[in-house]
Design an enzyme around this catalytic site. Structure first.
Site, PDB file in Angstrom:
ATOM      1  N   SER A  36      -7.609   1.818  13.389  1.00  0.00           N
ATOM      2  CA  SER A  36      -7.053   1.121  12.220  1.00  0.00           C
ATOM      3  C   SER A  36      -7.177  -0.392  12.355  1.00  0.00           C
ATOM      4  O   SER A  36      -6.710  -1.135  11.496  1.00  0.00           O
ATOM      5  CB  SER A  36      -5.589   1.526  12.009  1.00  0.00           C
ATOM      6  N   THR A  70       6.934  -3.300 -35.292  1.00  0.00           N
ATOM      7  CA  THR A  70       7.136  -2.062 -34.546  1.00  0.00           C
ATOM      8  C   THR A  70       6.033  -1.141 -35.029  1.00  0.00           C
ATOM      9  O   THR A  70       5.587  -1.269 -36.183  1.00  0.00           O
ATOM     10  CB  THR A  70       8.514  -1.421 -34.820  1.00  0.00           C
ATOM     11  N   HIS A  71       5.569  -0.241 -34.184  1.00  0.00           N
ATOM     12  CA  HIS A  71       4.418   0.617 -34.500  1.00  0.00           C
ATOM     13  C   HIS A  71       3.213  -0.215 -34.939  1.00  0.00           C
ATOM     14  O   HIS A  71       2.389   0.252 -35.723  1.00  0.00           O
ATOM     15  CB  HIS A  71       4.751   1.625 -35.615  1.00  0.00           C
ATOM     16  N   ASN A  91     -14.576 -14.099 -24.723  1.00  0.00           N
ATOM     17  CA  ASN A  91     -13.838 -12.858 -24.472  1.00  0.00           C
ATOM     18  C   ASN A  91     -12.602 -13.064 -23.597  1.00  0.00           C
ATOM     19  O   ASN A  91     -12.616 -13.888 -22.684  1.00  0.00           O
ATOM     20  CB  ASN A  91     -14.759 -11.848 -23.780  1.00  0.00           C
ATOM     21  N   TYR A 127       7.154  10.958  13.329  1.00  0.00           N
ATOM     22  CA  TYR A 127       5.869  10.291  13.057  1.00  0.00           C
ATOM     23  C   TYR A 127       4.710  11.279  13.023  1.00  0.00           C
ATOM     24  O   TYR A 127       4.630  12.173  13.867  1.00  0.00           O
ATOM     25  CB  TYR A 127       5.590   9.221  14.135  1.00  0.00           C
ATOM     26  N   LYS A 158      -1.177   1.869   5.000  1.00  0.00           N
ATOM     27  CA  LYS A 158      -1.395   0.422   4.964  1.00  0.00           C
ATOM     28  C   LYS A 158      -2.440  -0.036   3.945  1.00  0.00           C
ATOM     29  O   LYS A 158      -2.194  -0.975   3.185  1.00  0.00           O
ATOM     30  CB  LYS A 158      -1.767  -0.060   6.365  1.00  0.00           C
ATOM     31  N   SER A 216     -20.682 -13.837 -23.628  1.00  0.00           N
ATOM     32  CA  SER A 216     -21.546 -12.663 -23.604  1.00  0.00           C
ATOM     33  C   SER A 216     -22.961 -13.117 -23.253  1.00  0.00           C
ATOM     34  O   SER A 216     -23.399 -14.176 -23.691  1.00  0.00           O
ATOM     35  CB  SER A 216     -21.539 -11.988 -24.971  1.00  0.00           C
ATOM     36  N   ASN A 270       4.839   4.006  17.418  1.00  0.00           N
ATOM     37  CA  ASN A 270       5.424   4.595  16.200  1.00  0.00           C
ATOM     38  C   ASN A 270       6.518   3.700  15.616  1.00  0.00           C
ATOM     39  O   ASN A 270       6.589   3.483  14.410  1.00  0.00           O
ATOM     40  CB  ASN A 270       6.001   5.981  16.495  1.00  0.00           C
ATOM     41  N   GLU A 275      -8.048  -8.676 -19.944  1.00  0.00           N
ATOM     42  CA  GLU A 275      -8.593  -7.314 -19.817  1.00  0.00           C
ATOM     43  C   GLU A 275      -8.603  -6.848 -18.362  1.00  0.00           C
ATOM     44  O   GLU A 275      -8.304  -5.694 -18.059  1.00  0.00           O
ATOM     45  CB  GLU A 275     -10.006  -7.257 -20.395  1.00  0.00           C
ATOM     46  N   GLN A 318      -0.672   6.499   9.081  1.00  0.00           N
ATOM     47  CA  GLN A 318      -1.576   5.349   9.193  1.00  0.00           C
ATOM     48  C   GLN A 318      -2.236   5.034   7.842  1.00  0.00           C
ATOM     49  O   GLN A 318      -2.680   3.918   7.606  1.00  0.00           O
ATOM     50  CB  GLN A 318      -2.641   5.645  10.251  1.00  0.00           C
TER      51      GLN A 318
HETATM   52  N1  ARG Z   1      -2.260   2.838  14.072  1.00  0.00           N
HETATM   53  C1  ARG Z   1      -1.108   3.652  13.983  1.00  0.00           C
HETATM   54  C2  ARG Z   1      -0.515   3.637  12.576  1.00  0.00           C
HETATM   55  O1  ARG Z   1      -0.871   2.797  11.829  1.00  0.00           O
HETATM   56  C3  ARG Z   1      -0.071   3.170  14.946  1.00  0.00           C
HETATM   57  C4  ARG Z   1       0.798   4.245  15.489  1.00  0.00           C
HETATM   58  C5  ARG Z   1       0.002   5.147  16.327  1.00  0.00           C
HETATM   59  N2  ARG Z   1       0.834   6.114  16.925  1.00  0.00           N
HETATM   60  C6  ARG Z   1       0.290   7.201  17.485  1.00  0.00           C
HETATM   61  N3  ARG Z   1       1.102   8.020  18.000  1.00  0.00           N
HETATM   62  N4  ARG Z   1      -0.986   7.433  17.475  1.00  0.00           N
HETATM   63  O2  ARG Z   1       0.271   4.470  12.194  1.00  0.00           O
END
Ligand code: ARG
Length: 469
Positions: A28, A161-162, A291, A323, A331, A283, A116, A296, A328
């Site tokens: 990650s 309205t409408h 535009n 967990y 994010k 355009s 975690n 938009e 993961q």
């Molecule tokens: N990269 C992991 C996440 O974003 C971090 C936690 C990883 N924990 C694990 N037990 N592999 O969730």
């Protein structure tokens, strides 16, 4: 940095290193490096906490803090270092860098803690800061709205309205309607930040920390108000992220509605506004075009903000307690929603500030006699005609006027009196735009005085938001 398989955060029980394609799949670092500031802050606080718990000496704690400072500094300038890192994630990155510089001492920092709880904590820190960023941007948008409302305080426009002409309103009233929605968004963001304000550290991997950690001190150190109550819940809870994404989705929905109004107002049929050159496009084919792309795109980007909310809800659905690596996936959608929503608010604020409202067109459209039909019924009511009956009479008058090809304002008094003997000379005053506006003087109404005080009230709330985003 060492290559994967050499200096890992785990692997003692493995005979073989990870398959290269799987390693790429599970890493990650490419996106969670965005939480490096939060990771470094957490590491510093953790070092202090385990010094206090007697796990590290003062001197060891100092060395770690100094090295973390060096890592932070290098990370700011040496982007190639970050890009080339084979780290699994942001936690691995810092730990590897620490070990590279401090050897065995660097390897002590992870005592008593788990990624975690770290990722749960850093993500909360991220959400709190992101909410504040957005509140600041919303304050600028509200400021732009307040400035336009002030400038166009007395300009009338047709209220609908409408999408049908209903009653006249003030342009400032319309602007402040959007302002109220954005102010609620700012409040919702504050609520999401408050939800994220419990510190998970001390929860361990799932069961709590086996060392005598002062969780309250650690939470305070990182700027949290509270500690989480249950370790199992703490490592798997992403409600704060969902609430943040819901706040962004509602904000995006409000922006899309503002955008839709502006797109309509920019069309030649309305021509209520002049699009600012700086925030419009042309355009490639049709030379005459200007535009409303800013609006938009704001309207269009709303879809992916909703997508982020639904993605995270779906990730969390049916997860077993504690967990799971699925988490993961929390994010990327949130980072992307944060970026998009922020630029949407900023572009909306700038475009709105640069827009010129065409008072001539707005006034002209507000003169449509259909907009004062309610006034005629109310007029009859003041002479004792029951409202339902008055409504019926005015409907008939309007139909006759339409057939005769004249406006109700032009209808002779004798003709009007055929519909009701209650009609008299004071009707002409009741039929003016000014009177229709002025009569709506209750709090929250469109009478000039009511809008003026609504604007004052809005600006007072906005000042508080600006002081405390
Ligand atoms: N990269 C992991 C996440 O974003 C971090 C936690 C990883 N924990 C694990 N037990 N592999 O969730």
């Amino acid at each position: 940095m060492t290559a994967p398989g050499e200096q890992k955060m785990w692997g003692g029980r493995f005979e073989r290193g990870p398959d290269a394609s799987f390693y790429e799949f599970e890493r990650s670092w490419s996106f969670d490096r965005r939480m490096l500031p939060q990771e470094l802050a957490l590491d510093r606080a953790w070092a202090r906490a385990i010094v206090a718990a007697g796990i590290l000496s003062e001197e060891e704690g100092q060395k770690i803090a100094t090295t973390l400072g060096e890592i932070a500094l290098r990370a700011q300038t040496d982007l190639a270092w970050l890009a080339a890192s084979p780290a699994e994630d942001v936690h691995h990155f810092v730990e590897s860098a620490l070990i590279e510089k401090l050897g065995a001492l660097g390897a002590k920092l992870h005592t008593g803690r788990s990624r975690n709880e770290m990722v749960a904590t850093e993500f909360r820190m991220y959400v709190r800061e992101a909410a504040q960023d957005l509140r600041r941007a919303l304050a600028s948008l509200e400021r732009a709205i307040a400035a336009q409302a002030e400038k166009n305080l007395q300009t009338p426009m047709p209220g609908t309205t409408h999408m049908q002409h209903a009653q006249p309103i003030l342009l400032s009233h319309w602007l402040l309607a959007h302002g109220e929605a954005f102010h609620r968004d700012a409040e919702r963001l504050a609520a999401a930040a408050a939800r994220a304000d419990d510190c998970p550290l001390g929860s361990g991997a799932l069961a709590g920390c086996a060392f005598p950690l002062d969780r309250n001190a650690l939470a305070r150190d990182l700027g949290f108000s509270r500690t989480t109550a249950n370790s199992l819940d703490a490592v798997s809870d992403r409600d704060f992220a969902l609430e943040f994404l819901f706040a962004l989705s509602t904000l995006a929905m409000h922006l899309s509605r503002l955008a839709e109004d502006f797109v309509l107002f920019a069309s030649p049929e309305f021509a209520f506004i002049e699009l600012p050159d700086e925030f419009s496009t042309g355009s490639s084919l049709m030379p005459q075009k200007k535009n409303p792309d800013a609006w938009e795109l704001i309207r269009g980007k709303t879809g992916r903000i909703y997508g982020s909310l639904v993605a995270l809800l779906t990730t969390c659905k049916g997860l077993p307690s504690s967990y799971q690596r699925d988490l993961q996936e929390d994010k990327e959608p949130l980072f992307s929603a944060h970026d998009q929503a922020l630029s949407m608010v900023q572009i909306a604020a700038a475009t709105l500030a640069a827009t010129r409202f065409r008072a001539d067109r707005l006034c002209q459209a507000a003169q449509d006699p259909a907009l004062v039909a309610t006034e005629v019924a109310d007029y009859l009511v003041t002479f004792g005609v029951p409202f339902r009956e008055a409504h019926e009479i005015v409907g008939k008058v309007l139909r006759a006027a339409e057939q005769e090809g004249i406006s109700i304002r032009e209808m002779p008094m004798e003709r009007l009196r055929e519909f009701s003997p209650a009609f008299g000379p004071s009707l002409s005053t009741a039929l003016t735009l000014e009177s229709a506006l002025a009569r709506r003087a209750t709090r929250g109404g469109t009478a000039p005085g009511a809008v003026r005080s609504a604007l004052q009230d809005f600006k007072a709330r906005l000042a508080k938001l600006e002081e405390n985003p």
